[in-house]
Design a protein around this motif. Structure first.
Motif, PDB file in Angstrom:
ATOM      1  N   ILE A  61     -38.085 -72.300   0.504  1.00 13.38           N
ATOM      2  CA  ILE A  61     -37.277 -72.142   1.722  1.00 13.38           C
ATOM      3  C   ILE A  61     -36.704 -73.480   2.164  1.00 13.38           C
ATOM      4  O   ILE A  61     -35.509 -73.576   2.511  1.00 13.38           O
ATOM      5  N   ASP A  62     -37.516 -74.524   2.155  1.00 16.22           N
ATOM      6  CA  ASP A  62     -37.026 -75.841   2.568  1.00 16.22           C
ATOM      7  C   ASP A  62     -35.876 -76.306   1.684  1.00 16.22           C
ATOM      8  O   ASP A  62     -34.882 -76.865   2.171  1.00 16.22           O
ATOM      9  N   THR A  63     -35.993 -76.043   0.398  1.00 19.97           N
ATOM     10  CA  THR A  63     -34.929 -76.457  -0.523  1.00 19.97           C
ATOM     11  C   THR A  63     -33.670 -75.630  -0.300  1.00 19.97           C
ATOM     12  O   THR A  63     -32.557 -76.159  -0.244  1.00 19.97           O
ATOM     13  N   ALA A  64     -33.844 -74.326  -0.168  1.00 17.81           N
ATOM     14  CA  ALA A  64     -32.688 -73.458   0.055  1.00 17.81           C
ATOM     15  C   ALA A  64     -31.962 -73.804   1.340  1.00 17.81           C
ATOM     16  O   ALA A  64     -30.734 -73.693   1.421  1.00 17.81           O
ATOM     17  N   ALA A  65     -32.717 -74.209   2.356  1.00 19.88           N
ATOM     18  CA  ALA A  65     -32.129 -74.478   3.664  1.00 19.88           C
ATOM     19  C   ALA A  65     -31.267 -75.731   3.685  1.00 19.88           C
ATOM     20  O   ALA A  65     -30.468 -75.914   4.608  1.00 19.88           O
ATOM     21  N   GLN A  66     -31.420 -76.589   2.689  1.00 15.56           N
ATOM     22  CA  GLN A  66     -30.653 -77.839   2.707  1.00 15.56           C
ATOM     23  C   GLN A  66     -29.148 -77.576   2.689  1.00 15.56           C
ATOM     24  O   GLN A  66     -28.382 -78.270   3.345  1.00 15.56           O
ATOM     25  N   ASN A  67     -28.729 -76.576   1.927  1.00 17.17           N
ATOM     26  CA  ASN A  67     -27.316 -76.229   1.880  1.00 17.17           C
ATOM     27  C   ASN A  67     -27.069 -74.737   2.041  1.00 17.17           C
ATOM     28  O   ASN A  67     -25.947 -74.269   1.853  1.00 17.17           O
ATOM     29  N   GLY A  68     -28.116 -73.986   2.369  1.00 19.22           N
ATOM     30  CA  GLY A  68     -28.009 -72.546   2.492  1.00 19.22           C
ATOM     31  C   GLY A  68     -28.202 -71.882   1.142  1.00 19.22           C
ATOM     32  O   GLY A  68     -27.728 -72.387   0.117  1.00 19.22           O
ATOM     33  N   GLY A  69     -28.917 -70.769   1.136  1.00 18.26           N
ATOM     34  CA  GLY A  69     -29.130 -70.087  -0.121  1.00 18.26           C
ATOM     35  C   GLY A  69     -30.110 -68.942   0.020  1.00 18.26           C
ATOM     36  O   GLY A  69     -30.604 -68.651   1.119  1.00 18.26           O
ATOM     37  N   THR A  70     -30.401 -68.294  -1.106  1.00 18.48           N
ATOM     38  CA  THR A  70     -31.284 -67.138  -1.147  1.00 18.48           C
ATOM     39  C   THR A  70     -32.580 -67.506  -1.837  1.00 18.48           C
ATOM     40  O   THR A  70     -32.576 -68.054  -2.952  1.00 18.48           O
ATOM     41  N   VAL A  71     -33.688 -67.209  -1.185  1.00 21.40           N
ATOM     42  CA  VAL A  71     -35.019 -67.387  -1.770  1.00 21.40           C
ATOM     43  C   VAL A  71     -35.399 -66.064  -2.413  1.00 21.40           C
ATOM     44  O   VAL A  71     -35.497 -65.037  -1.733  1.00 21.40           O
ATOM     45  N   TYR A  72     -35.622 -66.090  -3.721  1.00 19.31           N
ATOM     46  CA  TYR A  72     -35.754 -64.871  -4.516  1.00 19.31           C
ATOM     47  C   TYR A  72     -37.212 -64.635  -4.922  1.00 19.31           C
ATOM     48  O   TYR A  72     -37.873 -65.534  -5.450  1.00 19.31           O
ATOM     49  N   PHE A  73     -37.694 -63.406  -4.654  1.00 17.37           N
ATOM     50  CA  PHE A  73     -39.041 -63.000  -5.039  1.00 17.37           C
ATOM     51  C   PHE A  73     -38.927 -61.979  -6.167  1.00 17.37           C
ATOM     52  O   PHE A  73     -38.610 -60.811  -5.925  1.00 17.37           O
ATOM     53  N   PRO A  74     -39.187 -62.375  -7.415  1.00 18.43           N
ATOM     54  CA  PRO A  74     -39.205 -61.377  -8.482  1.00 18.43           C
ATOM     55  C   PRO A  74     -40.447 -60.494  -8.361  1.00 18.43           C
ATOM     56  O   PRO A  74     -41.308 -60.730  -7.503  1.00 18.43           O
ATOM     57  N   ALA A  75     -40.541 -59.462  -9.194  1.00 18.07           N
ATOM     58  CA  ALA A  75     -41.685 -58.557  -9.139  1.00 18.07           C
ATOM     59  C   ALA A  75     -42.994 -59.333  -9.196  1.00 18.07           C
ATOM     60  O   ALA A  75     -43.149 -60.282  -9.961  1.00 18.07           O
ATOM     61  N   GLY A  76     -43.941 -58.930  -8.353  1.00 21.30           N
ATOM     62  CA  GLY A  76     -45.233 -59.590  -8.258  1.00 21.30           C
ATOM     63  C   GLY A  76     -45.765 -59.442  -6.855  1.00 21.30           C
ATOM     64  O   GLY A  76     -45.059 -58.971  -5.951  1.00 21.30           O
ATOM     65  N   THR A  77     -47.018 -59.840  -6.661  1.00 13.67           N
ATOM     66  CA  THR A  77     -47.648 -59.773  -5.341  1.00 13.67           C
ATOM     67  C   THR A  77     -47.978 -61.185  -4.910  1.00 13.67           C
ATOM     68  O   THR A  77     -48.807 -61.863  -5.535  1.00 13.67           O
ATOM     69  N   TYR A  78     -47.333 -61.618  -3.824  1.00 18.55           N
ATOM     70  CA  TYR A  78     -47.403 -63.011  -3.379  1.00 18.55           C
ATOM     71  C   TYR A  78     -48.322 -63.094  -2.165  1.00 18.55           C
ATOM     72  O   TYR A  78     -47.908 -62.872  -1.029  1.00 18.55           O
ATOM     73  N   ALA A  79     -49.601 -63.374  -2.413  1.00 21.29           N
ATOM     74  CA  ALA A  79     -50.557 -63.538  -1.322  1.00 21.29           C
ATOM     75  C   ALA A  79     -50.183 -64.782  -0.529  1.00 21.29           C
ATOM     76  O   ALA A  79     -49.971 -65.857  -1.110  1.00 21.29           O
ATOM     77  N   SER A  80     -50.079 -64.620   0.786  1.00 23.71           N
ATOM     78  CA  SER A  80     -49.513 -65.708   1.585  1.00 23.71           C
ATOM     79  C   SER A  80     -50.152 -65.780   2.957  1.00 23.71           C
ATOM     80  O   SER A  80     -50.651 -64.784   3.494  1.00 23.71           O
ATOM     81  N   TYR A  81     -50.083 -66.982   3.504  1.00 17.65           N
ATOM     82  CA  TYR A  81     -50.281 -67.187   4.934  1.00 17.65           C
ATOM     83  C   TYR A  81     -48.870 -67.323   5.531  1.00 17.65           C
ATOM     84  O   TYR A  81     -47.941 -66.684   5.064  1.00 17.65           O
ATOM     85  N   SER A  82     -48.702 -68.123   6.545  1.00 19.64           N
ATOM     86  CA  SER A  82     -47.425 -68.133   7.269  1.00 19.64           C
ATOM     87  C   SER A  82     -46.263 -68.641   6.409  1.00 19.64           C
ATOM     88  O   SER A  82     -46.353 -69.702   5.770  1.00 19.64           O
ATOM     89  N   ILE A  83     -45.198 -67.880   6.423  1.00 19.23           N
ATOM     90  CA  ILE A  83     -43.941 -68.239   5.779  1.00 19.23           C
ATOM     91  C   ILE A  83     -42.971 -68.620   6.888  1.00 19.23           C
ATOM     92  O   ILE A  83     -42.690 -67.819   7.781  1.00 19.23           O
ATOM     93  N   ARG A  84     -42.462 -69.858   6.827  1.00 15.17           N
ATOM     94  CA  ARG A  84     -41.652 -70.406   7.922  1.00 15.17           C
ATOM     95  C   ARG A  84     -40.171 -70.351   7.549  1.00 15.17           C
ATOM     96  O   ARG A  84     -39.711 -71.052   6.658  1.00 15.17           O
ATOM     97  N   LEU A  85     -39.453 -69.513   8.289  1.00 17.96           N
ATOM     98  CA  LEU A  85     -38.027 -69.356   8.025  1.00 17.96           C
ATOM     99  C   LEU A  85     -37.241 -70.587   8.464  1.00 17.96           C
ATOM    100  O   LEU A  85     -37.681 -71.345   9.329  1.00 17.96           O
ATOM    101  N   LYS A  86     -36.077 -70.739   7.898  1.00 20.86           N
ATOM    102  CA  LYS A  86     -35.125 -71.783   8.294  1.00 20.86           C
ATOM    103  C   LYS A  86     -33.750 -71.139   8.470  1.00 20.86           C
ATOM    104  O   LYS A  86     -33.506 -70.020   7.997  1.00 20.86           O
ATOM    105  N   SER A  87     -32.850 -71.838   9.118  1.00 20.85           N
ATOM    106  CA  SER A  87     -31.505 -71.321   9.316  1.00 20.85           C
ATOM    107  C   SER A  87     -30.746 -71.234   7.992  1.00 20.85           C
ATOM    108  O   SER A  87     -31.010 -71.994   7.044  1.00 20.85           O
ATOM    109  N   ASN A  88     -29.806 -70.315   7.951  1.00 19.06           N
ATOM    110  CA  ASN A  88     -28.847 -70.202   6.848  1.00 19.06           C
ATOM    111  C   ASN A  88     -29.502 -69.875   5.508  1.00 19.06           C
ATOM    112  O   ASN A  88     -29.090 -70.392   4.460  1.00 19.06           O
ATOM    113  N   ILE A  89     -30.524 -69.030   5.532  1.00 16.07           N
ATOM    114  CA  ILE A  89     -31.151 -68.599   4.281  1.00 16.07           C
ATOM    115  C   ILE A  89     -31.333 -67.082   4.292  1.00 16.07           C
ATOM    116  O   ILE A  89     -31.289 -66.432   5.335  1.00 16.07           O
TER     117      ILE A  89
END
Length: 514
Positions: A61-89
């Motif tokens: 997300i941090d990388t995508a937010a530098q110039n805007g972009g899509t963070v892509y999740f292919p098939a799989g199960t992503y165990a996570s704690y907090s995911i912090r959104l940024k603008s323009n993604i």
């Protein structure tokens, strides 16, 4: 750049491109349509359901937010704690991709609730945003979409654990954002809130499916909101709710909202998703509601084409000083519901001192079909002494109750409960089998039909402290020896071209039965 997928590498790897406007953009340039696309597995996410992937996701997300972009999740199960959104993604969840809320362990867990947030005027969950699976604050231009799933298995849904450090209690939480779009995803086990936007303007939800143990969607203090083609199953709490709380430490209306082509229900948890659709008693929640938190107001709202099943009905509530006005509701179908229509103006006044009692006025409700509704709780319009609900028009309604009760099952004058939490059951079994109206002014009933499955010897309509009630072209089932209308302290009453009561005009009655 590390983790960046070019158009050529995406096709080589067999990665599906996101959808735009319902059409796949396989022939479009992702740099033009979505900016760059960043696969979370290129940033270290494993997607094995065990490894905690939130650090890798947040790097993407941090990388995508530098110039805007899509963070892509292919098939799989992503165990996570907090995911912090940024603008323009955008977050894109591919088919069979799941973001899974992990259970806190080994001193690690979700982001801490922001310090100093909150006040005593709403629940803890309404007053904090960071302790969530996916959250953002002060952002713009955010999209969460795709056919994948968000599973809040590791979230808590209430009680004392909700405020404990490292615990998360919301699937998606947004504060003071604008231009947000959530489309196509499925949310299960959403914690206290599946989606909680607070102070979010220009917000769209489309084609989302939610099967959760508490609230589905809570729209709080938001402006310009569109919810469409969405399904919410929430047996233990509300499905789609508009609120106007004091969570932002100021009064802020919820306004300019449309809810269209949606389905709300109270099936057993998880049985919407698995397709078994198991049901329970009438007490299931799962409804569309305005309130309870209503320090601000609700204005300029349109709701249409909504199906309710095995849940409570439509509730419009202002009990904390809010102004509820200019609302149009049409084309509702309900089966096995509790209280098809509930309009309540009260004086709970859970808010800063000095806010006056609110108002509920200028509401049109039309084209409603309610079948096999709980006989104890027919539709209800109830203000409080000195504060009337005003200018309500209800038309083209078929109101079918299960029936089977008698006047001995209910007091003819239920308690006022001016300061109580509003619920369909708050007054106990109601004295009418069709519609109970109290403390109201300027009510029109046009082409309203009230019926029962089993004979019910309560009056169809009980009316108390009402001025200007116009009943036209209405029909009601009637047991022998039972009045259709029970009128107490009623002024300016007219019933015309209705059955089984002849045309009647009354300037004032202290008590009359028709």
């Amino acid at each position: 750049m590390v983790g960046r997928l070019t158009r050529r590498s995406m096709f080589t790897a067999g990665v599906a491109l996101p959808f735009v406007g319902g059409a796949q953009t396989a022939l479009a340039d992702p740099v033009v349509t979505y900016g760059r696309v960043f696969d979370v597995t290129r940033f270290g996410a494993r997607g094995d359901g065990t490894t905690i992937d939130s650090d890798a996701i947040n790097r993407a997300i941090d990388t995508a937010a530098q110039n805007g972009g899509t963070v892509y999740f292919p098939a799989g199960t992503y165990a996570s704690y907090s995911i912090r959104l940024k603008s323009n993604i955008a977050l894109y969840l591919a088919a069979n991709a799941t973001i899974l809320a992990a259970t806190p362990a080994n001193g690690k867990g979700f982001d801490l609730a922001e310090p100093g947030a909150g006040n005593p005027y709403q629940d803890y969950g309404h007053s904090h945003w960071h302790n969530s699976l996916i959250w953002g604050e002060g952002l713009q231009n955010i999209t969460i979409h795709g056919p994948g799933k968000i599973d809040g298995k590791g979230l808590v849904s209430g009680g004392s654990r909700e405020s404990e450090p490292l615990q998360g209690n919301k699937a998606i939480s947004l504060k003071l954002c604008r231009n947000v779009y959530i489309q196509g995803v499925t949310i299960v086990n959403g914690g206290h809130f599946g989606i909680l936007p607070t102070g979010v303007d220009n917000f769209r939800i489309e084609g989302v499916v939610i099967d959760t143990n508490r609230d589905g969607i809570n729209i709080d203090c938001c402006k310009n909101v569109r919810i469409a083609n969405t399904t919410v199953n929430s047996p233990n709490d509300d499905a789609i709710v508009l609120k106007s709380s004091y969570a932002l430490n100021q009064v802020r209306d919820t306004e300019n909202v449309t809810i269209d082509n949606c389905f709300v229900s109270g099936y057993d948890l998880g049985t919407l998703i698995d397709g078994t659709f198991k049901t329970g008693p009438y007490s299931r929640t799962g409804r569309v509601k305005f309130g309870t938190e209503a320090n601000g107001g609700f204005r300029n709202i349109a709701i249409s084409n909504v199906i309710f099943e095995y849940c409570r009905g439509l509730a419009l509530e202002s009990v904390d000083g809010g102004l509820l006005e200019d609302v149009t509701i049409s084309n509702l179908t309900m089966r096995h519901v509790q209280m098809p229509l509930f309009l309540r103006l009260g004086a709970r006044m859970r808010g800063p001192a000095g806010i006056p009692v609110g108002q509920l006025r200028r509401v049109n409700i039309s084209n409603v079909m309610a079948y096999n509704a709980d006989p104890k709780y027919p539709s209800c319009i109830s203000g409080i002494p000195g504060h009337t609900i005003e200018d309500i028009r209800i038309s083209n309604v078929r109101h079918h109750m299960a029936g089977g009760l008698t006047p001995n099952d209910a007091p003819i004058n239920p308690p006022e409960l001016e300061n109580a939490y509003p619920e369909p059951s708050m007054f106990g079994t109601l004295p009418a089998y069709g519609l109970f109206i109290r403390h109201a002014k300027g009510i029109t009933l046009d082409n309203v039909q009230v019926k029962y499955e089993q004979q019910d010897t309560r009056p169809a309509f009980v009316v108390r402290d009402v001025t200007d009630l116009d009943v036209h072209h209405c029909r009601a089932d009637k047991a022998a020896g039972t009045p259709t209308f029970w009128l107490d302290a009623v002024n300016d009453f007219a019933v015309t071209t209705s059955r089984p009561v002849a045309d009647t005009y009354l300037d004032h009655v202290d008590h009359k039965e028709l």
